[in-house]
Design a protein around this motif. Structure first.
Motif, PDB file in Angstrom:
ATOM      1  N   LEU A 280      65.667  57.666  47.089  1.00  0.00           N
ATOM      2  CA  LEU A 280      64.357  55.647  47.488  1.00  0.00           C
ATOM      3  C   LEU A 280      64.309  56.053  48.365  1.00  0.00           C
ATOM      4  N   LEU A 281      63.544  55.158  48.421  1.00  0.00           N
ATOM      5  CA  LEU A 281      62.549  54.861  50.168  1.00  0.00           C
ATOM      6  C   LEU A 281      62.178  53.740  49.770  1.00  0.00           C
ATOM      7  N   SER A 282      63.217  52.733  51.165  1.00  0.00           N
ATOM      8  CA  SER A 282      63.169  51.140  50.977  1.00  0.00           C
ATOM      9  C   SER A 282      62.570  50.980  52.257  1.00  0.00           C
ATOM     10  N   ALA A 283      62.366  49.603  52.396  1.00  0.00           N
ATOM     11  CA  ALA A 283      61.261  49.635  53.640  1.00  0.00           C
ATOM     12  C   ALA A 283      60.636  47.938  53.645  1.00  0.00           C
ATOM     13  N   VAL A 284      61.360  47.927  54.863  1.00  0.00           N
ATOM     14  CA  VAL A 284      61.248  46.037  55.433  1.00  0.00           C
ATOM     15  C   VAL A 284      59.529  46.316  55.206  1.00  0.00           C
ATOM     16  N   VAL A 285      58.266  45.424  54.908  1.00  0.00           N
ATOM     17  CA  VAL A 285      56.436  45.807  55.715  1.00  0.00           C
ATOM     18  C   VAL A 285      56.715  44.202  56.169  1.00  0.00           C
ATOM     19  N   GLN A 286      55.985  44.386  57.555  1.00  0.00           N
ATOM     20  CA  GLN A 286      54.638  43.451  57.875  1.00  0.00           C
ATOM     21  C   GLN A 286      54.363  43.426  58.830  1.00  0.00           C
ATOM     22  N   TYR A 287      53.215  42.710  58.816  1.00  0.00           N
ATOM     23  CA  TYR A 287      53.740  41.081  58.723  1.00  0.00           C
ATOM     24  C   TYR A 287      53.026  41.192  57.821  1.00  0.00           C
ATOM     25  N   LEU A 288      52.563  40.697  56.243  1.00  0.00           N
ATOM     26  CA  LEU A 288      52.271  40.041  54.953  1.00  0.00           C
ATOM     27  C   LEU A 288      52.134  38.290  55.065  1.00  0.00           C
ATOM     28  N   PRO A 289      51.239  38.326  54.658  1.00  0.00           N
ATOM     29  CA  PRO A 289      50.419  37.070  54.069  1.00  0.00           C
ATOM     30  C   PRO A 289      51.064  36.859  52.682  1.00  0.00           C
ATOM     31  N   TYR A 290      51.687  34.855  53.041  1.00  0.00           N
ATOM     32  CA  TYR A 290      51.937  34.731  52.196  1.00  0.00           C
ATOM     33  C   TYR A 290      50.937  34.372  51.027  1.00  0.00           C
ATOM     34  N   ASP A 291      50.402  35.218  49.837  1.00  0.00           N
ATOM     35  CA  ASP A 291      48.374  35.151  49.864  1.00  0.00           C
ATOM     36  C   ASP A 291      48.699  35.077  47.893  1.00  0.00           C
ATOM     37  N   ASP A 292      48.563  33.537  47.872  1.00  0.00           N
ATOM     38  CA  ASP A 292      48.780  32.738  47.204  1.00  0.00           C
ATOM     39  C   ASP A 292      46.972  32.311  46.761  1.00  0.00           C
ATOM     40  N   THR A 293      45.340  33.289  47.139  1.00  0.00           N
ATOM     41  CA  THR A 293      44.609  33.164  46.157  1.00  0.00           C
ATOM     42  C   THR A 293      44.456  34.002  44.920  1.00  0.00           C
ATOM     43  N   PRO A 294      43.206  33.976  44.206  1.00  0.00           N
ATOM     44  CA  PRO A 294      43.099  34.613  43.127  1.00  0.00           C
ATOM     45  C   PRO A 294      42.855  35.603  43.043  1.00  0.00           C
ATOM     46  N   ASP A 295      43.200  36.412  44.488  1.00  0.00           N
ATOM     47  CA  ASP A 295      42.778  37.498  44.375  1.00  0.00           C
ATOM     48  C   ASP A 295      43.895  38.822  44.827  1.00  0.00           C
ATOM     49  N   GLU A 296      45.026  38.122  44.988  1.00  0.00           N
ATOM     50  CA  GLU A 296      46.229  38.292  44.997  1.00  0.00           C
ATOM     51  C   GLU A 296      47.006  39.798  44.395  1.00  0.00           C
ATOM     52  N   GLU A 297      46.668  40.154  43.218  1.00  0.00           N
ATOM     53  CA  GLU A 297      46.430  41.081  42.271  1.00  0.00           C
ATOM     54  C   GLU A 297      45.914  42.263  42.959  1.00  0.00           C
ATOM     55  N   ALA A 298      44.346  42.070  43.113  1.00  0.00           N
ATOM     56  CA  ALA A 298      43.765  43.536  43.764  1.00  0.00           C
ATOM     57  C   ALA A 298      43.971  43.155  45.561  1.00  0.00           C
ATOM     58  N   ASN A 299      44.787  42.690  46.462  1.00  0.00           N
ATOM     59  CA  ASN A 299      44.981  42.204  48.216  1.00  0.00           C
ATOM     60  C   ASN A 299      46.643  43.154  47.838  1.00  0.00           C
ATOM     61  N   ARG A 300      47.255  43.073  46.866  1.00  0.00           N
ATOM     62  CA  ARG A 300      48.726  43.189  46.798  1.00  0.00           C
ATOM     63  C   ARG A 300      48.360  45.007  46.342  1.00  0.00           C
ATOM     64  N   THR A 301      47.118  45.506  45.153  1.00  0.00           N
ATOM     65  CA  THR A 301      47.233  47.076  45.135  1.00  0.00           C
ATOM     66  C   THR A 301      46.782  47.666  46.088  1.00  0.00           C
ATOM     67  N   ALA A 302      45.621  46.956  47.466  1.00  0.00           N
ATOM     68  CA  ALA A 302      45.020  47.468  48.404  1.00  0.00           C
ATOM     69  C   ALA A 302      45.899  47.435  49.481  1.00  0.00           C
ATOM     70  N   PHE A 303      46.773  46.552  49.464  1.00  0.00           N
ATOM     71  CA  PHE A 303      47.660  47.055  50.219  1.00  0.00           C
ATOM     72  C   PHE A 303      48.978  47.998  50.379  1.00  0.00           C
TER      73      PHE A 303
END
Ligand SMILES: Cc1cc2nc3c(=O)[nH]c(=O)nc-3n(C[C@H](O)[C@H](O)[C@H](O)COP(=O)(O)OP(=O)(O)OC[C@H]3O[C@@H](n4cnc5c(N)ncnc54)[C@H](O)[C@@H]3O)c2cc1C
Lengths: 404, 520
Positions: B397-420
């Motif tokens: 298992l690899l566990s990582a804290v990843v910075q810096y992410l926005p609080y994404d409340d846009t309609p593109d949240e799903e797609a943004n997460r996948t891309a990120f």
């Protein structure tokens, strides 16, 4: 969710000083160009002779232009809860079509403003006050579902005050206006438009306030003054109004107290108790803004308090300091508003007095400075605490009023 | 017949549980109501894949006071540490990793001057941490100085700073409000070394190395090591959930009742007193007092009706910053990954990807405008290396804290997460070229996902931003800095209180002790 609607086409900072919608109607009555700015509007400190304006209200009927008064309509299912938290009085006891005088405070229990609340219906309120409050009202709306609309420019108002005011209003066409009890309001139809009439005022006399849409201003004024002409109706300015309100013992922002939003020195903030307004604070209605601080303040007791005083001799004691002895050893208070009352023939004043002097059992002395023929003179007069309102005629509350 | 409890605690985060344990041990009856089906809040476990346990929130233990662990007998309640005193390894694309081990720093690119400076730096920071540390364990001192007790509290902090001596006190006062970027520039040459140290001031917050007060947040981190009984950065056996589970066991053993799947909808207030709660199901439970482990924003903007609050207070709460910037990456790997410059011995260390302080700032910038960074900074651990129970069948298992992410409340949240997720994997690949091939399962949690899973407003690590202006008697606002609230019998006990976030239980313990003393 709260939405805020302010009907100003241009931001306040870009607006010139405005004339009220009644101004064209009464312009021809202005004799001495004694103007004053109030909340962005040109208003009149006096039209002609202050004495005559004052006496019109006590003897016949005086009319004051209320347009600049800041007005907010606060409507929605949460409006009652919102208002009950905002102001110190119990809004649940305020029935529709009733008006109440109140103050509102910040977290520390310090007064932000005083004003009147009109309950138009179960879910609609109108808040009237002298200064703009929108940022406070918006912050108070966090967590409530309502719409706040500023109607200062949209709604015009005229205060019609004095012993024959009822008669004039009846003649104007407000049938049944005599049935209005003090602090009651009713809608009337006049020349095809709606006018809201409330039995309210700032003069301590029989009186009404008329409210309608700005477009009806000219017609309302013409109709009113036509009907009032045979009965001595007269426009009055703020100087006469100030005399009237002092006689009525009514306080004024920036004179008796400063809004806690505008004070620099912390000890200049006032609680309602210090202003003697205990009667507008309902400590048992549940929480309202500032309540916790006021509970504490009440426990601590008052250091000073606003009272009415009656001064021997006849010179107005404006801004005078008050002492515990005739040779002015220790200052125990100060005058905020003073008047030689024409109707009472009494030298009266509103004044802050330290504890225990505001309880009223001691003699005190005011130190009055007078400018007489280019020379300052100082005189010391005895004074004592007296009942407020100084002037409180039965006709203020009598319903129906006497048909003079 | 339902039993009446003296205390209701909203939330079974580790702080809520610690508060419950202390109250129960003192003989009080406690009911803990947890919205989620799992206890632990952001210190919990869950399955990522069959046979793989992940700590979806916090993954390292480094700030819990040793005396708290002792007082609650956590070792007897099955808490053990799979690894302690983890080294920190700063990864480099060219393989020139830098290893931090106590006062020693090694790496081919590290100069002798930097090595010596690191010893000096640690000494200075320890000295300052010692001055600040005690204040970060006790109740916050009060600024309203009316009684001698209050005066002494504040003087205590002043005295511990004065005790540093004239030179060091002046230095402390010089740097305490400063940004870490400038301070690290004063000590070191090597950019990668500076970046690795800098990140320890920055995990979780909406601030960068150049933000004011980042020296203070570094000392905050250091204070954790100073009180945790020399375990340094530790990995609890079985995952972070084991810490919360142990505290829960301690609490239950002392009589605490815990109900999961019980979301509180409203705190009931009568005559200015908190008298109980209403659950989302409509069930009402009464108690003598209510203690909220939920963050201050949720507590006062959602759970308490504004009818009971003053506007100035509400305005302060509303304006509190709670925009989480930390995300979490979880990868199930078919075998142990190979990072450039990291031997198998060091694979159980804490690995940092942060090449320079400027790159930290560049990763921070887009998040201010709701955008994702192109080269995120990471804190990576391989929990399965130190603890075989984490992943079965030779998987890792690899566990990582990843910075810096926005609080994404846009309609593109799903797609943004996948891309990120791809962006993060690209970044990893630069340091572990073969890693993509090893991935069996990948999960990325954004701050919004973290908010959904753990209930913390904005997905914020510390519940409320932990910056200079929200420290000590200002945390989260002056009126709430000592766990009490304007509403009598309503208390706070979570990370939004003084001293702040991280898995340490201090806020929970302080709240309990205050309540036991009579609540003032
Ligand atoms: C991604 C991430 C990584 C982190 N990594 C680390 C780390 O490595 N080391 C470290 O020390 N710290 C780390 N932290 C910080 C640490 O996890 C938190 O500061 C800490 O867990 C907060 O604990 P708490 O008990 O105060 O609150 P929480 O853990 O947030 O607990 C609050 C609890 O209240 C419950 N709740 C909320 N609202 C309600 C309601 N209405 N009704 C019922 N229950 C409710 C929630 O479900 C939750 O269980 C990390 C945080 C995050 C987000």
């Amino acid at each position: 969710m709260t939405s805020i609607i302010t009907n100003n086409e241009r931001p306040l900072s870009e607006r010139p000083i405005l004339e009220t919608p009644f101004y064209p109607s009464y312009k021809h009555l202005i004799q001495n160009d004694n103007y004053e700015e109030w909340a962005g509007y040109t208003t009149l400190a006096s039209f002609a002779d202050v004495g005559q304006e004052y006496f019109s209200v006590r003897n016949t009927c005086g009319v004051y232009d209320l347009c600049p008064m800041i007005k907010y309509d606060i409507c929605g299912i949460d409006a009652e809860r919102y208002m009950n938290r905002l102001i110190t009085r119990n809004v649940k006891k305020l029935l529709p079509k009733r008006v109440t005088y109140t103050v509102w405070c910040d977290d520390k229990g310090h007064i932000i403003e005083d004003g009147t609340v009109f309950r138009l219906s179960a879910t609609e309120f109108r808040l009237c006050c002298a200064d703009r409050q929108i940022d406070w009202l918006m912050d108070c709306a966090i967590g409530y579902d309502l719409v706040i609309t500023e109607v200062t420019d949209a709604i015009v108002g005229l205060a019609v005050q004095g012993p024959v005011s009822c008669k004039i209003l009846k003649k104007t066409g407000f049938d049944g206006v005599e049935k209005l009890k003090i602090f009651q309001l009713e809608s009337f139809s006049l020349n095809g438009y709606e006018v809201m009439v409330s039995r309210t005022g700032f003069t301590g006399d029989l009186g009404y306030e008329l409210w309608t849409n700005a477009i009806n201003a000219a017609d309302l004024w013409e109709t009113l003054f036509k009907a009032g002409k045979p009965h001595g109706i007269r426009m009055i300015g703020s100087e006469a109004l100030d005399m009237l309100r002092i006689e009525a013992g009514l306080i004024m922002v920036d004179v008796e107290f400063m809004s806690c939003f505008h004070t620099v020195k912390y000890d200049r903030n006032r609680t309602p108790f210090e202003l003697g307004l205990d009667w507008v604070v309902d400590m048992n209605k549940g929480h309202f803004i500032g309540r916790r601080a006021l509970v504490e303040a009440r426990q601590k007791g008052l250091k000073n308090k606003l009272v009415g005083i009656d001064i021997d001799w006849n010179k107005r004691a404006d801004g005078a300091l008050i002492y515990n002895s005739e040779n002015c050893e220790r200052q125990i208070g100060e005058v905020t508003s003073a008047l030689w009352s024409p109707i009472l023939k009494q030298n009266i004043a509103l004044a802050y007095l330290d504890a225990p002097y505001f309880e009223g059992n001691n003699d005190m002395w005011v130190e009055v400075y007078m400018h007489r023929e280019c020379k300052w003179e100082r005189e010391v007069y005895k004074c004592r605490v007296t009942e407020k309102p100084f002037y409180n005629p039965d006709r203020k509350k009598l319903t129906p009023p006497l048909d003079l | 017949m339902t039993r009446r409890f003296q205390n209701i605690i909203i939330g079974a985060g580790h702080n809520g549980l610690a508060c419950a344990a202390y109250l129960s041990r003192a003989g009080q009856s406690v009911l803990v109501l947890e919205a989620s089906d799992v206890i632990g809040g952001a210190a919990r476990n869950r399955d990522l894949a069959p046979g793989v346990t992940v700590s979806p929130g916090a993954h390292l233990l480094h700030a819990m006071p040793a005396d708290l662990m002792r007082e609650l007998n956590l070792s007897e309640h099955d808490l053990s540490l799979a690894a302690t005193d983890l080294n920190t390894v700063s990864l480099a694309v060219n393989g020139e990793a830098i290893t931090f081990d106590g006062d020693t720093v090694t790496g081919s690119a590290v100069s002798d001057a930097d090595k010596a400076a690191y010893v000096r730096f640690n000494k200075d920071m320890h000295r300052f941490t010692k001055a600040l540390g005690p204040a970060l364990e006790k109740l916050a001192p009060e600024i309203a100085i009316e009684t001698w007790k209050q005066r002494l509290d504040l003087m205590g902090l002043g005295w511990s700073i004065r005790k540093l001596g004239r030179y060091h006190m002046r230095e402390f006062l010089r740097i305490i409000g400063m940004n870490f970027y400038d301070l690290l520039d004063e000590y070191f040459e090597n950019p990668q070394m500076k970046a690795a140290i800098a990140m320890d001031a920055l995990w979780g917050g909406e601030w960068g190395a150049r933000s004011m007060g980042s020296v203070l947040t570094y000392l905050y981190r250091m204070a954790g090591y100073a009180r945790n009984g020399d375990v340094g950065i530790a990995q609890p056996k079985g995952g972070m959930g084991a810490v919360s589970a142990a505290i829960a066991k301690a609490a239950k053993a002392a009589g605490t009742d815990i109900r999961t799947g019980a979301r509180v909808k409203q705190i009931l207030v009568e005559n200015d007193h908190a008298v109980g709660v209403e659950l989302e199901t409509g069930e009402r439970i009464e108690a003598d007092r209510v203690i909220s482990n939920a963050d201050p924003k949720q507590t006062f903007m959602k759970l308490v009706s504004p009818d009971h609050l003053d506007t100035g207070f509400v305005r302060q709460i509303k304006n509190l910053r709670a925009r989480g910037k930390a995300g979490k990456l979880h990868l199930v790997l078919s075998s142990a990954p190979k990072f450039k410059g990291v031997d198998t011995v060091n694979l159980g260390s804490r690995m940092i990807i942060a090449p320079t302080m400027d790159e930290i700032e560049l990763a921070f910038n887009p998040s201010k405008y709701k955008k994702y960074p192109t080269a995120p900074v990471l804190e990576i651990i391989m929990p399965s290396v130190n603890d075989e129970s984490i992943a079965s069948d030779g998987r890792h298992l690899l566990s990582a804290v990843v910075q810096y992410l926005p609080y994404d409340d846009t309609p593109d949240e799903e797609a943004n997460r996948t891309a990120f997720l791809e962006t993060v994997l690209d970044q990893l690949e630069r340091y572990a070229p073969d890693i993509r091939k090893q991935i069996i399962e990948a999960e990325l949690l954004t701050p919004r996902d973290i908010e959904r899973e753990f209930g913390m407003t904005g997905g914020h690590w510390h519940h409320v931003e932990l910056v200079f202006e929200t420290f000590l008697f200002n945390r989260p606002i002056p009126a709430l800095s000592r766990h009490t609230s304007p509403i009598t019998d309503l208390y706070l006990c979570g990370a939004g209180c003084h001293p702040g976030g991280n898995v340490m239980g201090i806020a929970g313990r302080n709240a309990a002790q205050l309540i036991l003393k009579g609540g003032k």
